[in-house]
Design a protein around this motif. Structure first.
Motif, mmCIF file in Angstrom:
data_model
loop_
_atom_site.group_PDB
_atom_site.id
_atom_site.type_symbol
_atom_site.label_atom_id
_atom_site.label_comp_id
_atom_site.label_asym_id
_atom_site.label_seq_id
_atom_site.Cartn_x
_atom_site.Cartn_y
_atom_site.Cartn_z
ATOM 1 N N ASP A 86 0.589 -1.305 -0.310
ATOM 2 C CA ASP A 86 -0.224 -0.028 -0.382
ATOM 3 C C ASP A 86 1.162 1.552 -0.354
ATOM 4 N N LEU A 87 1.603 0.940 0.903
ATOM 5 C CA LEU A 87 2.547 2.640 0.574
ATOM 6 C C LEU A 87 3.228 2.988 -0.210
ATOM 7 N N ALA A 88 4.161 1.388 -0.829
ATOM 8 C CA ALA A 88 4.771 1.830 -2.274
ATOM 9 C C ALA A 88 3.964 2.046 -3.012
ATOM 10 N N GLU A 89 2.980 1.691 -3.075
ATOM 11 C CA GLU A 89 1.671 2.448 -4.951
ATOM 12 C C GLU A 89 0.938 3.352 -4.872
ATOM 13 N N ASN A 90 0.621 3.904 -2.989
ATOM 14 C CA ASN A 90 0.236 4.556 -3.420
ATOM 15 C C ASN A 90 1.132 6.097 -3.203
ATOM 16 N N VAL A 92 5.018 6.022 -3.404
ATOM 17 C CA VAL A 92 6.386 5.713 -4.672
ATOM 18 C C VAL A 92 6.269 5.775 -5.925
ATOM 19 N N LEU A 93 5.328 4.723 -6.032
ATOM 20 C CA LEU A 93 5.024 4.455 -7.831
ATOM 21 C C LEU A 93 4.428 5.560 -7.554
ATOM 22 N N HIS A 94 3.833 6.383 -7.099
ATOM 23 C CA HIS A 94 2.861 6.920 -7.705
ATOM 24 C C HIS A 94 3.824 8.786 -8.761
ATOM 25 N N VAL A 95 4.491 8.858 -8.072
ATOM 26 C CA VAL A 95 5.704 9.973 -8.738
ATOM 27 C C VAL A 95 6.123 9.670 -9.027
ATOM 28 N N LEU A 96 6.542 7.967 -9.580
ATOM 29 C CA LEU A 96 7.497 7.735 -10.726
ATOM 30 C C LEU A 96 6.947 8.136 -12.046
ATOM 31 N N ASN A 97 7.530 8.031 -13.739
ATOM 32 C CA ASN A 97 6.760 8.043 -14.556
ATOM 33 C C ASN A 97 7.226 6.740 -14.969
ATOM 34 N N ALA A 98 6.276 6.633 -16.824
ATOM 35 C CA ALA A 98 5.791 5.122 -16.655
ATOM 36 C C ALA A 98 6.776 3.974 -16.537
ATOM 37 N N ASP A 99 7.981 5.021 -16.924
ATOM 38 C CA ASP A 99 9.416 3.691 -17.157
ATOM 39 C C ASP A 99 9.872 3.182 -16.127
ATOM 40 N N TRP A 130 9.877 -6.656 -4.702
ATOM 41 C CA TRP A 130 10.522 -7.757 -3.713
ATOM 42 C C TRP A 130 10.078 -9.482 -3.905
ATOM 43 N N GLY A 131 10.353 -9.846 -5.001
ATOM 44 C CA GLY A 131 10.690 -11.392 -5.717
ATOM 45 C C GLY A 131 9.203 -11.549 -5.911
ATOM 46 N N SER A 132 8.624 -12.164 -4.869
ATOM 47 C CA SER A 132 7.540 -13.040 -5.702
ATOM 48 C C SER A 132 6.321 -12.196 -5.201
ATOM 49 N N SER A 133 6.797 -11.679 -3.739
ATOM 50 C CA SER A 133 5.653 -11.215 -3.090
ATOM 51 C C SER A 133 5.010 -9.711 -3.635
ATOM 52 N N LYS A 134 4.256 -8.740 -2.422
ATOM 53 C CA LYS A 134 3.868 -8.049 -3.174
ATOM 54 C C LYS A 134 4.867 -6.930 -2.395
ATOM 55 N N SER A 135 5.477 -6.772 -1.914
ATOM 56 C CA SER A 135 5.537 -5.925 -0.877
ATOM 57 C C SER A 135 6.904 -5.404 -1.663
ATOM 58 N N TYR A 136 7.345 -3.900 -1.618
ATOM 59 C CA TYR A 136 8.332 -3.146 -2.263
ATOM 60 C C TYR A 136 10.018 -3.127 -1.738
ATOM 61 N N HIS A 161 9.711 11.546 2.781
ATOM 62 C CA HIS A 161 8.022 12.084 1.772
ATOM 63 C C HIS A 161 9.010 12.971 0.378
ATOM 64 N N TRP A 162 7.677 12.971 -0.701
ATOM 65 C CA TRP A 162 8.368 12.731 -1.918
ATOM 66 C C TRP A 162 8.725 14.441 -2.304
ATOM 67 N N ASP A 163 9.788 15.300 -2.367
ATOM 68 C CA ASP A 163 9.961 16.358 -2.902
ATOM 69 C C ASP A 163 9.963 16.967 -4.518
ATOM 70 N N PRO A 164 8.651 17.314 -4.298
ATOM 71 C CA PRO A 164 7.961 17.747 -5.874
ATOM 72 C C PRO A 164 8.440 18.876 -6.213
ATOM 73 N N TYR A 165 9.408 19.260 -6.007
ATOM 74 C CA TYR A 165 10.239 21.156 -6.695
ATOM 75 C C TYR A 165 11.635 20.402 -6.519
ATOM 76 N N ASN A 166 11.958 19.063 -5.920
ATOM 77 C CA ASN A 166 13.378 18.773 -6.094
ATOM 78 C C ASN A 166 13.692 17.475 -6.997
ATOM 79 N N HIS A 167 12.492 17.167 -7.311
ATOM 80 C CA HIS A 167 11.854 15.022 -7.483
ATOM 81 C C HIS A 167 13.026 14.373 -6.924
#
Length: 177
Positions: A86-90, A92-99, A130-136, A161-167
């Protein structure tokens, strides 16, 4: 309704005396204020639902959305910081580009820049499923750059936390055990 204190109206409030008319005005004003407050609260609720924000006054919003109390497995030889799905998807992944997102989800991993606010130093970790688990996990130099350098131990609470100004992500130690 109460009894009027003036002599010309004995059983009910009158509109002519100061005492009666001021208490009636105050009562009507109080009802008007309650109605306005209810309207304002309803409008705020509609805006919060429609746009995802609130017009209500907020004194403090904790920027540290990703928090983790370190466990033995986060400090060991595997050199990884495990995050829940949940933490990773909401957050971390949320702020990454598609690639970057695709590489992280497939297990290849993507490099994440992390600014240590406490020591004013920039670091880089690999983020991936992380491997076959659903964790990151954050891996690579986690133990070297964070655990050993910062003398972290089991029970310490760290945060990102994500810093949107400094990416990049910012890191801090919130509480030492």
């Amino acid at each position: 309704m109460g009894v009027c204190p003036c002599s010309h109206a004995s059983l009910s409030h009158c509109e002519s005396c100061t005492s009666c008319s001021s208490s009636t005005k105050k009562r009507k004003q109080g009802q008007k204020d309650d109605t306005n407050g209810a309207r304002k609260r309803a409008r705020n609720d509609v805006e919060r639902i429609r746009w995802g924000y609130s017009l209500d006054l907020m004194l403090y919003d904790d920027p540290w959305k990703i928090k983790k109390v370190l466990q033995k497995s986060d400090l060991g030889n595997m050199s990884r910081l495990l995050l829940s799905k949940d933490l990773a998807e909401n957050l971390v992944l949320h702020v990454l580009n598609a690639d970057e997102r695709r590489d992280a989800e497939t297990g290849i991993g993507t490099e994440i820049s992390i600014w240590d606010l406490d020591t004013n130093s920039m670091h880089s970790l690999l983020f991936k499923r992380w491997g076959s688990s659903k964790s990151y996990v954050f891996i690579d130099k986690w133990v070297q750059d964070f655990v050993k350098r910062r003398h972290l131990k089991e029970g310490d609470e760290v945060a990102f936390h994500w810093d949107p100004y400094n990416h990049h992500f910012a890191f801090t130690v919130l509480q030492v055990f």
